[in-house]
Design an enzyme around this catalytic site. Structure first.
Site, PDB file in Angstrom:
ATOM      1  N   MET A 210      -4.632  -6.838  -6.665  1.00 17.65           N
ATOM      2  CA  MET A 210      -4.202  -8.107  -7.703  1.00 17.65           C
ATOM      3  C   MET A 210      -5.135  -9.338  -7.523  1.00 17.65           C
ATOM      4  O   MET A 210      -5.160  -9.861  -8.191  1.00 17.65           O
ATOM      5  CB  MET A 210      -3.139  -8.555  -6.753  1.00 17.65           C
ATOM      6  N   ARG A 211      -6.609  -8.700  -7.976  1.00 21.64           N
ATOM      7  CA  ARG A 211      -7.481  -9.242  -8.724  1.00 21.64           C
ATOM      8  C   ARG A 211      -8.365  -8.289  -9.716  1.00 21.64           C
ATOM      9  O   ARG A 211      -8.556  -7.509  -9.810  1.00 21.64           O
ATOM     10  CB  ARG A 211      -9.401  -8.641  -7.687  1.00 21.64           C
TER      11      ARG A 211
ATOM     12  N   GLU B  60       5.756   6.960  -9.385  1.00 21.56           N
ATOM     13  CA  GLU B  60       4.264   6.222  -9.152  1.00 21.56           C
ATOM     14  C   GLU B  60       3.839   7.415  -8.046  1.00 21.56           C
ATOM     15  O   GLU B  60       2.314   7.344  -7.888  1.00 21.56           O
ATOM     16  CB  GLU B  60       4.489   4.844  -8.955  1.00 21.56           C
TER      17      GLU B  60
ATOM     18  N   HIS C 285      -0.248   1.298 -12.592  1.00 19.78           N
ATOM     19  CA  HIS C 285       0.550   0.157 -13.430  1.00 19.78           C
ATOM     20  C   HIS C 285       1.574   0.784 -13.662  1.00 19.78           C
ATOM     21  O   HIS C 285       1.686   1.596 -14.337  1.00 19.78           O
ATOM     22  CB  HIS C 285      -0.407  -0.095 -14.564  1.00 19.78           C
TER      23      HIS C 285
ATOM     24  N   GLY D  65       0.515  -1.333   0.238  1.00 18.25           N
ATOM     25  CA  GLY D  65       0.116   0.149   0.386  1.00 18.25           C
ATOM     26  C   GLY D  65       0.699   1.333   0.021  1.00 18.25           C
ATOM     27  O   GLY D  65       0.604   2.308   0.804  1.00 18.25           O
ATOM     28  N   SER D  66       2.100   1.116  -0.673  1.00 19.58           N
ATOM     29  CA  SER D  66       2.774   2.868  -0.613  1.00 19.58           C
ATOM     30  C   SER D  66       2.052   4.066  -1.711  1.00 19.58           C
ATOM     31  O   SER D  66       2.392   5.006  -1.645  1.00 19.58           O
ATOM     32  CB  SER D  66       4.010   2.165  -1.182  1.00 19.58           C
ATOM     33  N   ASN D  67       1.057   3.366  -2.505  1.00 14.12           N
ATOM     34  CA  ASN D  67       0.514   3.945  -3.730  1.00 14.12           C
ATOM     35  C   ASN D  67      -0.538   4.325  -2.613  1.00 14.12           C
ATOM     36  O   ASN D  67      -0.991   6.019  -2.710  1.00 14.12           O
ATOM     37  CB  ASN D  67       0.438   3.691  -4.787  1.00 14.12           C
TER      38      ASN D  67
ATOM     39  N   LEU E  91     -11.594  -7.146 -12.205  1.00 14.53           N
ATOM     40  CA  LEU E  91     -12.242  -7.020 -11.668  1.00 14.53           C
ATOM     41  C   LEU E  91     -13.654  -7.482 -13.156  1.00 14.53           C
ATOM     42  O   LEU E  91     -13.006  -7.170 -14.394  1.00 14.53           O
ATOM     43  CB  LEU E  91     -12.811  -5.468 -11.541  1.00 14.53           C
TER      44      LEU E  91
HETATM   45  C1  GRF Z   1       2.777  -0.731  -8.281  1.00 16.56           C
HETATM   46  O1  GRF Z   1       3.810  -0.872  -8.157  1.00 16.56           O
HETATM   47  C2  GRF Z   1       1.770  -0.858  -8.423  1.00 16.56           C
HETATM   48  O2  GRF Z   1       1.819   0.117 -10.154  1.00 16.56           O
HETATM   49  C3  GRF Z   1       1.528  -2.235  -9.069  1.00 16.56           C
HETATM   50  O3  GRF Z   1       1.488  -2.750  -7.948  1.00 16.56           O
HETATM   51  C4  GRF Z   1       2.568  -1.880  -6.796  1.00 16.56           C
HETATM   52  C5  GRF Z   1       1.666  -1.675  -5.572  1.00 16.56           C
HETATM   53  O4  GRF Z   1       2.648  -1.750  -5.101  1.00 16.56           O
HETATM   54  N1  GRF Z   1       0.325  -1.299  -9.405  1.00 16.56           N
HETATM   55  P1  GRF Z   1       2.195  -0.552  -3.488  1.00 16.56           P
HETATM   56  O5  GRF Z   1       1.203  -2.086  -2.982  1.00 16.56           O
HETATM   57  O6  GRF Z   1       1.293   0.321  -3.750  1.00 16.56           O
HETATM   58  O7  GRF Z   1       3.720  -0.321  -3.070  1.00 16.56           O
END
Ligand code: GRF
Length: 195
Positions: free
Chosen positions: A93-94, A177, A112, A15-17, A96
């Site tokens: 990671m699912r 990102e 992405h 969940g860093s994003n 939809l």
């Molecule tokens: C990120 O690289 C995002 O682009 C991809 O999955 C990764 C998720 O990383 N879809 P985080 O959980 O946000 O750290």
């Protein structure tokens, strides 16, 4: 600020994003507020970070549902409870269903880790190194039923450097990102990006 868009974030991992979006939304003039974080992995580390930031969380394992439709019905209930207007996928990671994507069309976005349409799917950094790309990066895009196929809202690029490994390249992309996703969500929330 009134009229901020109500945003739910869907995660499966660290969940860093998600944290970058939560941090951006703390600014009084940001056009969106994060009203909830949902995970399909009940012990995803990102859930604890969200809770620590004071954001409501919910977790439902897809494995507890007999079908994708049943899982998505439960997810839809959670989103309705939060009165979410926009859904951000952040390492969710699912896949939809077309049904879900259509229902949320124009209000469902994803980040992405590649310069789409290059390097769809998984292992994007490996893909970029393998095909000799000299630039790589990330894309925030509208989610449509085709995997990683929806139109891009914004992209950021980084150089591929001699000696890069998937890990060093991923780390360089991840910095971008965290800058790009808050900017792209703001564009959508302000009506500057439309499907
Ligand atoms: C990120 O690289 C995002 O682009 C991809 O999955 C990764 C998720 O990383 N879809 P985080 O959980 O946000 O750290």
């Amino acid at each position: 600020m009134t009229g901020r868009k109500r945003v739910a974030i869907l995660i499966s991992g660290r969940g860093s994003n998600m944290s970058a979006l939560i941090a951006a939304a703390e600014a009084a003039d940001y056009p969106a507020e994060i009203v909830g974080v949902f995970s399909n992995i009940v012990d995803a580390p990102g859930l604890a970070s969200a809770a620590a930031a004071g954001i409501p969380t919910a977790a439902l394992s897809h494995k507890d549902y007999a079908s994708k439709a049943a899982f998505e019905a439960a997810l839809t209930g959670v989103l309705a409870g939060w009165q979410a207007e926009i859904v951000c996928l952040a390492g969710f990671m699912r896949l939809l269903s077309a049904d879900f994507c259509t229902r949320w069309a124009g209000r469902l976005i994803n980040i992405h880790p590649s310069l789409l349409p290059r390097h769809k799917g998984l292992h994007t950094h490996e893909q970029a190194l393998a095909d000799g790309s000299t630039t790589h990066g990330c894309t925030v895009h509208f989610v449509t039923p085709g995997l990683d196929e929806g139109p891009a809202i914004a992209q950021a690029s980084v150089p591929v450097l001699a000696g890069d490994t998937p890990a060093t390249l991923a780390a360089r992309v991840l910095v971008e990102e965290h800058r790009l996703y808050p900017r792209a969500l703001a564009m959508l929330a302000r009506g500057e990006a439309r499907l």
